[in-house]
Design an enzyme around this catalytic site. Structure first.
Site, PDB file in Angstrom:
ATOM      1  N   HIS A  25       0.714  -1.147   0.090  1.00  0.00           N
ATOM      2  CA  HIS A  25       0.074  -0.184   0.035  1.00  0.00           C
ATOM      3  C   HIS A  25       0.880   1.177  -0.066  1.00  0.00           C
ATOM      4  O   HIS A  25       0.832   2.082  -0.888  1.00  0.00           O
ATOM      5  CB  HIS A  25      -0.916   0.002   1.356  1.00  0.00           C
ATOM      6  CG  HIS A  25      -1.909   1.154   1.460  1.00  0.00           C
ATOM      7  ND1 HIS A  25      -2.899   1.376   0.907  1.00  0.00           N
ATOM      8  CD2 HIS A  25      -1.495   2.419   1.823  1.00  0.00           C
ATOM      9  CE1 HIS A  25      -3.494   2.321   1.148  1.00  0.00           C
ATOM     10  NE2 HIS A  25      -2.616   3.234   1.630  1.00  0.00           N
ATOM     11  N   GLU A  26       1.705   1.291   0.902  1.00  0.00           N
ATOM     12  CA  GLU A  26       2.665   2.384   1.124  1.00  0.00           C
ATOM     13  C   GLU A  26       3.525   2.768  -0.191  1.00  0.00           C
ATOM     14  O   GLU A  26       3.992   3.685  -0.655  1.00  0.00           O
ATOM     15  CB  GLU A  26       3.457   2.499   2.386  1.00  0.00           C
ATOM     16  CG  GLU A  26       2.543   2.636   3.656  1.00  0.00           C
ATOM     17  CD  GLU A  26       1.657   3.586   3.770  1.00  0.00           C
ATOM     18  OE1 GLU A  26       1.890   4.664   3.076  1.00  0.00           O
ATOM     19  OE2 GLU A  26       0.714   3.355   4.367  1.00  0.00           O
ATOM     20  N   HIS A  29       1.943   4.656  -2.861  1.00  0.00           N
ATOM     21  CA  HIS A  29       2.044   5.837  -2.666  1.00  0.00           C
ATOM     22  C   HIS A  29       3.720   6.378  -3.171  1.00  0.00           C
ATOM     23  O   HIS A  29       3.916   7.271  -3.934  1.00  0.00           O
ATOM     24  CB  HIS A  29       2.034   6.499  -1.388  1.00  0.00           C
ATOM     25  CG  HIS A  29       0.773   6.193  -0.766  1.00  0.00           C
ATOM     26  ND1 HIS A  29      -0.477   6.481  -1.417  1.00  0.00           N
ATOM     27  CD2 HIS A  29       0.085   5.800   0.246  1.00  0.00           C
ATOM     28  CE1 HIS A  29      -1.632   6.301  -0.790  1.00  0.00           C
ATOM     29  NE2 HIS A  29      -1.288   5.859   0.258  1.00  0.00           N
TER      30      HIS A  29
END
Length: 377
Positions: A25-26, A29
């Site tokens: 998820h990170e 980003h």
């Protein structure tokens, strides 16, 4: 009989699921931020006290923290881990401003934020597609094979050989599509379109309710139509087709997540069914005892839910940021810092309240409150 997972297996299984999912998820980003020319100052898995860290050649501090219940990427120009813009970013040098998150066009900021949930969905596609490639894709046409005596299906007049074409207006392509709709709707009157001997029939059927308890003591309230299918056939899936199968399964699970949330919001399902980190850990340990296929499926399921939850329009979550960027795109200017600050504070209170609530639910499901009441009584 399969034994319940011990504490060590439960903890290891939980970390083996949550750690990679938080990372991807990170990383979504992070990588889109890099493509947009934004410098990442910190990439953290977990919150709280830092366990260990290192700094790469780009100056990003990669850290692993004590509480593995999330993570963050702090970009240049961010005031905190929630990606609130630092008011002093305008005082940076021209070079530093060019690398800062707030200086980027709104579409790039939105793309960076959206990339986190998007990668969670992509990870689920790859996991479920890979599972289908290894095991095959189970198929069963939406044709009634058997009708249970005394069931809702028998009361409605369903017969073996009937093909269920639509439920609630949704096209039914396989027998599993029936279950995904009916299981979440015990005692709800639903519209069915049936094909029988070349004729179309419209029926309204309310599924019965079945209470299930698994071997670990978890209790579930599920809808039951009372029909059986022919034996499943595992259709071989090629490497090229696997992502397509994975995407289809993700869409089905995502629709089920939306259905479940809608039922909770409208009061058709109890809030007590919401689970939190403790419940995820418990289920992770159970999945680990059932074999690698169950573990992979659970990881994909949690990845979908992680992406889904982060898209909710709550400040502090990715969906809240996207809402602000949508407003900025329409109005042509950012939401005022005062409004953003109020929204972030409100969002934090909502998330903290939700965390306390689901933790209370988790402890209730483990029987803690019954045990305490017994001791007090």
């Amino acid at each position: 009989m399969i034994e319940s997972p011990g504490l060590l297996l439960t903890v290891v299984a939980f970390l083996a699921i949550i750690g990679p999912l938080v990372f991807v998820h990170e990383f979504g980003h992070y990588i889109v931020g890099r493509w947009c020319g934004v410098k990442a100052e910190a990439f953290s898995i977990g919150f709280g006290k830092e366990l260990f860290a290192w700094v790469d050649k780009r100056g990003t501090r990669w850290r692993v923290a004590m509480l593995p219940l999330g993570g963050y990427v702090k970009f240049k120009g961010d005031m905190n881990a929630a990606s609130q813009a630092d008011p002093t970013w305008l005082e940076m040098s021209a070079q530093d401003r060019a690398e800062s998150f707030p200086a980027k066009p709104v579409w790039q900021r939105a793309a960076i934020v959206f990339a986190g949930p998007a990668v969670n969905f992509l990870a689920a596609v790859l996991l479920l597609g890979g599972l289908a490639y290894v095991q095959g894709d189970p198929e069963a046409p939406p044709v009634v094979g058997t009708v249970a005596a005394g069931s809702a299906a028998q009361s409605a007049g369903l017969k073996p050989g009937d093909r269920i074409v639509r439920i609630m207006g949704r096209s039914i392509d396989s027998f599993t599509d029936i279950s995904s709709i009916v299981t979440l709707r015990p005692n709800e009157l639903l519209a069915y379109e049936i094909e029988r001997d070349g004729r179309r029939l419209d029926l309204s059927i309310a599924a019965g309710t079945r209470i299930e308890k698994d071997r670990f003591g978890n209790v579930f309230r599920l809808g039951q139509l009372g029909v059986g299918s022919a034996p499943l056939v595992f259709r071989p899936v090629s490497l090229i087709e696997a992502p397509v199968v994975g995407a289809r399964k993700v869409a089905q699970l995502f629709t089920s997540a939306l259905d479940g949330l809608g039922q909770i919001v409208t009061g058709r399902r109890s809030l007590t069914e919401l689970g939190g980190p403790l419940k995820i850990a418990d289920v992770s340990g159970q999945a680990a005892t059932m074999g690698w296929a169950s573990f992979i499926f659970l990881m994909a399921f949690i990845s979908i839910n992680l992406g889904f939850i982060n898209l909710l329009p709550i400040p502090m979550l990715d969906g809240g940021h996207l809402l602000f960027y949508a407003i900025e795109g329409i109005k042509g200017r950012p939401v005022s810092p005062q409004v953003q600050e109020m929204a972030y504070r409100s969002g934090l209170m909502v998330l903290l309240t939700l965390m306390v609530f689901v933790t209370f639910n988790d402890l209730s499901s483990f029987g803690l409150w019954r045990s305490l009441s017994g001791l007090i009584g």
